[in-house]
Design a protein around this motif. Structure first.
Motif, PDB file in Angstrom:
ATOM      1  N   ASP A   1     -32.507 -42.162  55.778  1.00 15.12           N
ATOM      2  CA  ASP A   1     -32.277 -40.733  55.559  1.00 15.12           C
ATOM      3  C   ASP A   1     -32.070 -40.441  54.076  1.00 15.12           C
ATOM      4  OD1 ASP A   1     -32.495 -40.155  58.236  1.00 15.12           O
ATOM      5  OD2 ASP A   1     -30.334 -39.923  58.573  1.00 15.12           O
ATOM      6  N   THR A   2     -31.380 -41.337  53.387  1.00 12.88           N
ATOM      7  CA  THR A   2     -31.148 -41.145  51.956  1.00 12.88           C
ATOM      8  C   THR A   2     -32.455 -41.233  51.175  1.00 12.88           C
ATOM      9  OG1 THR A   2     -28.944 -42.108  52.233  1.00 12.88           O
ATOM     10  CG2 THR A   2     -29.789 -41.938  49.990  1.00 12.88           C
ATOM     11  N   VAL A   3     -33.311 -42.188  51.548  1.00 11.88           N
ATOM     12  CA  VAL A   3     -34.615 -42.317  50.888  1.00 11.88           C
ATOM     13  C   VAL A   3     -35.469 -41.072  51.142  1.00 11.88           C
ATOM     14  CG1 VAL A   3     -36.777 -43.635  50.888  1.00 11.88           C
ATOM     15  CG2 VAL A   3     -34.587 -44.833  50.901  1.00 11.88           C
ATOM     16  N   MET A   4     -35.502 -40.601  52.375  1.00 10.62           N
ATOM     17  CA  MET A   4     -36.301 -39.416  52.709  1.00 10.62           C
ATOM     18  C   MET A   4     -35.744 -38.162  52.040  1.00 10.62           C
ATOM     19  SD  MET A   4     -38.897 -40.237  54.376  1.00 10.62           S
ATOM     20  CE  MET A   4     -39.265 -41.955  54.378  1.00 10.62           C
ATOM     21  N   LEU A   5     -34.419 -38.092  51.902  1.00 12.67           N
ATOM     22  CA  LEU A   5     -33.814 -36.960  51.195  1.00 12.67           C
ATOM     23  C   LEU A   5     -34.280 -36.925  49.744  1.00 12.67           C
ATOM     24  CD1 LEU A   5     -31.750 -34.623  50.894  1.00 12.67           C
ATOM     25  CD2 LEU A   5     -30.050 -36.365  50.374  1.00 12.67           C
ATOM     26  N   ALA A   6     -34.285 -38.071  49.093  1.00  9.85           N
ATOM     27  CA  ALA A   6     -34.726 -38.122  47.693  1.00  9.85           C
ATOM     28  C   ALA A   6     -36.205 -37.758  47.579  1.00  9.85           C
ATOM     29  CB  ALA A   6     -34.474 -39.519  47.131  1.00  9.85           C
ATOM     30  N   PHE A   7     -37.029 -38.270  48.476  1.00 11.80           N
ATOM     31  CA  PHE A   7     -38.472 -37.996  48.450  1.00 11.80           C
ATOM     32  C   PHE A   7     -38.757 -36.517  48.687  1.00 11.80           C
ATOM     33  CE2 PHE A   7     -42.719 -38.669  50.686  1.00 11.80           C
ATOM     34  CZ  PHE A   7     -43.420 -38.768  49.498  1.00 11.80           C
ATOM     35  N   LEU A   8     -38.113 -35.947  49.671  1.00 15.32           N
ATOM     36  CA  LEU A   8     -38.328 -34.536  50.000  1.00 15.32           C
ATOM     37  C   LEU A   8     -37.797 -33.625  48.901  1.00 15.32           C
ATOM     38  CD1 LEU A   8     -39.421 -32.666  52.214  1.00 15.32           C
ATOM     39  CD2 LEU A   8     -37.137 -32.669  53.223  1.00 15.32           C
ATOM     40  N   THR A   9     -36.667 -33.985  48.312  1.00 14.38           N
ATOM     41  CA  THR A   9     -36.106 -33.183  47.223  1.00 14.38           C
ATOM     42  C   THR A   9     -37.026 -33.187  46.007  1.00 14.38           C
ATOM     43  OG1 THR A   9     -33.862 -33.679  47.985  1.00 14.38           O
ATOM     44  CG2 THR A   9     -34.089 -32.864  45.742  1.00 14.38           C
ATOM     45  N   ALA A  10     -37.593 -34.345  45.687  1.00  9.43           N
ATOM     46  CA  ALA A  10     -38.505 -34.426  44.546  1.00  9.43           C
ATOM     47  C   ALA A  10     -39.745 -33.568  44.765  1.00  9.43           C
ATOM     48  CB  ALA A  10     -38.902 -35.877  44.302  1.00  9.43           C
ATOM     49  N   ALA A  11     -40.334 -33.655  45.938  1.00 15.71           N
ATOM     50  CA  ALA A  11     -41.553 -32.886  46.219  1.00 15.71           C
ATOM     51  C   ALA A  11     -41.268 -31.386  46.267  1.00 15.71           C
ATOM     52  CB  ALA A  11     -42.165 -33.356  47.531  1.00 15.71           C
ATOM     53  N   ALA A  12     -40.175 -30.990  46.904  1.00 15.93           N
ATOM     54  CA  ALA A  12     -39.845 -29.568  47.001  1.00 15.93           C
ATOM     55  C   ALA A  12     -39.483 -28.991  45.635  1.00 15.93           C
ATOM     56  CB  ALA A  12     -38.708 -29.357  47.987  1.00 15.93           C
ATOM     57  N   SER A  13     -38.818 -29.772  44.815  1.00 14.22           N
ATOM     58  CA  SER A  13     -38.452 -29.290  43.480  1.00 14.22           C
ATOM     59  C   SER A  13     -39.684 -29.123  42.592  1.00 14.22           C
ATOM     60  CB  SER A  13     -37.461 -30.249  42.829  1.00 14.22           C
ATOM     61  OG  SER A  13     -36.277 -30.318  43.587  1.00 14.22           O
ATOM     62  N   ALA A  14     -40.599 -30.060  42.662  1.00 14.50           N
ATOM     63  CA  ALA A  14     -41.828 -29.947  41.876  1.00 14.50           C
ATOM     64  C   ALA A  14     -42.641 -28.732  42.319  1.00 14.50           C
ATOM     65  CB  ALA A  14     -42.657 -31.219  42.008  1.00 14.50           C
ATOM     66  N   ALA A  15     -42.746 -28.529  43.617  1.00  9.96           N
ATOM     67  CA  ALA A  15     -43.478 -27.366  44.122  1.00  9.96           C
ATOM     68  C   ALA A  15     -42.775 -26.070  43.752  1.00  9.96           C
ATOM     69  CB  ALA A  15     -43.646 -27.475  45.636  1.00  9.96           C
ATOM     70  N   THR A  16     -41.454 -26.080  43.737  1.00  9.01           N
ATOM     71  CA  THR A  16     -40.701 -24.884  43.365  1.00  9.01           C
ATOM     72  C   THR A  16     -40.953 -24.505  41.912  1.00  9.01           C
ATOM     73  OG1 THR A  16     -38.979 -25.429  44.970  1.00  9.01           O
ATOM     74  CG2 THR A  16     -38.390 -23.888  43.233  1.00  9.01           C
ATOM     75  N   ALA A  17     -41.052 -25.495  41.045  1.00  9.88           N
ATOM     76  CA  ALA A  17     -41.318 -25.210  39.635  1.00  9.88           C
ATOM     77  C   ALA A  17     -42.684 -24.537  39.459  1.00  9.88           C
ATOM     78  CB  ALA A  17     -41.260 -26.497  38.822  1.00  9.88           C
ATOM     79  N   ILE A  18     -43.677 -25.006  40.169  1.00 11.97           N
ATOM     80  CA  ILE A  18     -45.012 -24.414  40.057  1.00 11.97           C
ATOM     81  C   ILE A  18     -45.054 -23.028  40.699  1.00 11.97           C
ATOM     82  CG2 ILE A  18     -47.424 -24.696  40.733  1.00 11.97           C
ATOM     83  CD1 ILE A  18     -46.491 -26.462  38.402  1.00 11.97           C
ATOM     84  N   VAL A  19     -44.354 -22.855  41.794  1.00 12.93           N
ATOM     85  CA  VAL A  19     -44.313 -21.536  42.434  1.00 12.93           C
ATOM     86  C   VAL A  19     -43.604 -20.539  41.521  1.00 12.93           C
ATOM     87  CG1 VAL A  19     -43.328 -20.256  44.384  1.00 12.93           C
ATOM     88  CG2 VAL A  19     -44.515 -22.394  44.780  1.00 12.93           C
ATOM     89  N   TYR A  20     -42.573 -21.009  40.833  1.00 12.65           N
ATOM     90  CA  TYR A  20     -41.894 -20.130  39.867  1.00 12.65           C
ATOM     91  C   TYR A  20     -42.865 -19.692  38.772  1.00 12.65           C
ATOM     92  CZ  TYR A  20     -38.687 -18.471  36.296  1.00 12.65           C
ATOM     93  OH  TYR A  20     -38.061 -17.710  35.356  1.00 12.65           O
ATOM     94  N   LEU A  21     -43.648 -20.639  38.259  1.00 17.54           N
ATOM     95  CA  LEU A  21     -44.641 -20.275  37.243  1.00 17.54           C
ATOM     96  C   LEU A  21     -45.702 -19.330  37.795  1.00 17.54           C
ATOM     97  CD1 LEU A  21     -45.205 -23.607  35.311  1.00 17.54           C
ATOM     98  CD2 LEU A  21     -44.173 -21.503  34.461  1.00 17.54           C
ATOM     99  N   ALA A  22     -46.063 -19.513  39.054  1.00 19.34           N
ATOM    100  CA  ALA A  22     -47.051 -18.609  39.664  1.00 19.34           C
ATOM    101  C   ALA A  22     -46.487 -17.192  39.782  1.00 19.34           C
ATOM    102  CB  ALA A  22     -47.464 -19.133  41.034  1.00 19.34           C
ATOM    103  N   HIS A  23     -45.185 -17.086  40.040  1.00 20.43           N
ATOM    104  CA  HIS A  23     -44.569 -15.763  40.160  1.00 20.43           C
ATOM    105  C   HIS A  23     -44.302 -15.118  38.799  1.00 20.43           C
ATOM    106  CE1 HIS A  23     -43.778 -15.138  44.431  1.00 20.43           C
ATOM    107  NE2 HIS A  23     -43.554 -16.436  44.531  1.00 20.43           N
ATOM    108  N   LYS A  24     -43.749 -15.885  37.870  1.00 20.01           N
ATOM    109  CA  LYS A  24     -43.301 -15.320  36.593  1.00 20.01           C
ATOM    110  C   LYS A  24     -44.259 -15.551  35.438  1.00 20.01           C
ATOM    111  CE  LYS A  24     -39.289 -14.101  38.269  1.00 20.01           C
ATOM    112  NZ  LYS A  24     -38.901 -12.735  38.431  1.00 20.01           N
ATOM    113  N   GLY A  25     -44.995 -16.664  35.481  1.00 19.27           N
ATOM    114  CA  GLY A  25     -45.873 -16.994  34.365  1.00 19.27           C
ATOM    115  C   GLY A  25     -45.069 -17.539  33.194  1.00 19.27           C
ATOM    116  N   ASN A  26     -45.784 -17.864  32.109  1.00 20.07           N
ATOM    117  CA  ASN A  26     -45.159 -18.339  30.888  1.00 20.07           C
ATOM    118  C   ASN A  26     -46.028 -17.868  29.725  1.00 20.07           C
ATOM    119  OD1 ASN A  26     -43.963 -19.700  28.772  1.00 20.07           O
ATOM    120  ND2 ASN A  26     -43.814 -21.640  29.876  1.00 20.07           N
ATOM    121  N   THR A  27     -45.530 -16.900  28.981  1.00 16.22           N
ATOM    122  CA  THR A  27     -46.334 -16.307  27.915  1.00 16.22           C
ATOM    123  C   THR A  27     -46.546 -17.260  26.741  1.00 16.22           C
ATOM    124  OG1 THR A  27     -44.341 -15.304  26.987  1.00 16.22           O
ATOM    125  CG2 THR A  27     -45.652 -13.968  28.505  1.00 16.22           C
TER     126      THR A  27
END
Length: 187
Positions: free
Chosen positions: A115-141
């Motif tokens: 469970d600890t290994v899967m938590l780390a794996f899922l957190t890494a993937a969700a965080s990376a996707a969140t960063a890109i979704v944030y850029l898709a919403h806000k952009g970076n001038t």
């Protein structure tokens, strides 16, 4: 004739049954949380993998298309949620073993580590996707990354929604790890 020592012995003999009953309750809650996390990760993977939107440009022959696999982090997100969903399916029988045999310790330790290994794996993937979704919403001038969500509304809403299920599963994994720790400390 029944004095203090007899009552003390009765209390000592009833204590392991109380702990076993509490561990069985924790195991049932563990099973329910695993099913809920499975639903969250599977729904997130399906929602992200089926996300696409096509916009016409000047004519109907020239179109702009946005799909989840245009962004590598979205692909990582789908794969990670799929792997975690598969793990949750495979962990359900061990969770049932913990319900039937509430004194089982090795299977609970194995689930705690995985469970600890899967938590780390899922957190890494969700965080990376969140960063890109944030850029898709806000952009970076500064880097000339324009916000694409102004044009692709349903695409961005859907990928944002898939992140919610994944972060819900992350929270459930934290609860599962805490529950396993509580059940192991009661032995």
């Amino acid at each position: 004739m029944k004095s203090g020592p007899i009552e003390l012995n009765e209390i000592k003999s009833s204590t392991p049954k109380g702990v076993a009953g509490l561990n069985r309750g924790v195991s049932i809650l563990d099973f329910i949380l695993r099913v809920i996390a499975l639903i969250g990760t599977l729904a997130s993977a399906i929602a992200m993998a089926t996300t696409n939107e096509t916009l016409p440009f000047f004519t109907q022959f020239v179109r702009f298309r946005a799909q989840f696999d245009d962004l590598p982090t979205s692909t990582l997100f789908v794969v990670a949620n799929g792997i975690v969903s598969g793990y949750l399916i495979l962990s359900l029988p061990l969770s049932i073993v913990n319900i039937v045999r509430s004194r089982a310790q090795n299977s609970r330790v194995l689930l705690l580590v995985l469970d600890t290994v899967m938590l780390a794996f899922l957190t890494a993937a969700a965080s990376a996707a969140t960063a890109i979704v944030y850029l898709a919403h806000k952009g970076n001038t500064r880097t000339n990354w324009f916000a694409i969500c102004q044009q692709f509304n349903s695409f961005c809403e859907r990928i944002s929604g898939s992140l919610i299920g994944s972060f819900g599963a992350i929270f459930i994994f934290i609860l599962l790890i805490l529950l396993s720790g509580v059940a192991l400390s009661r032995r």
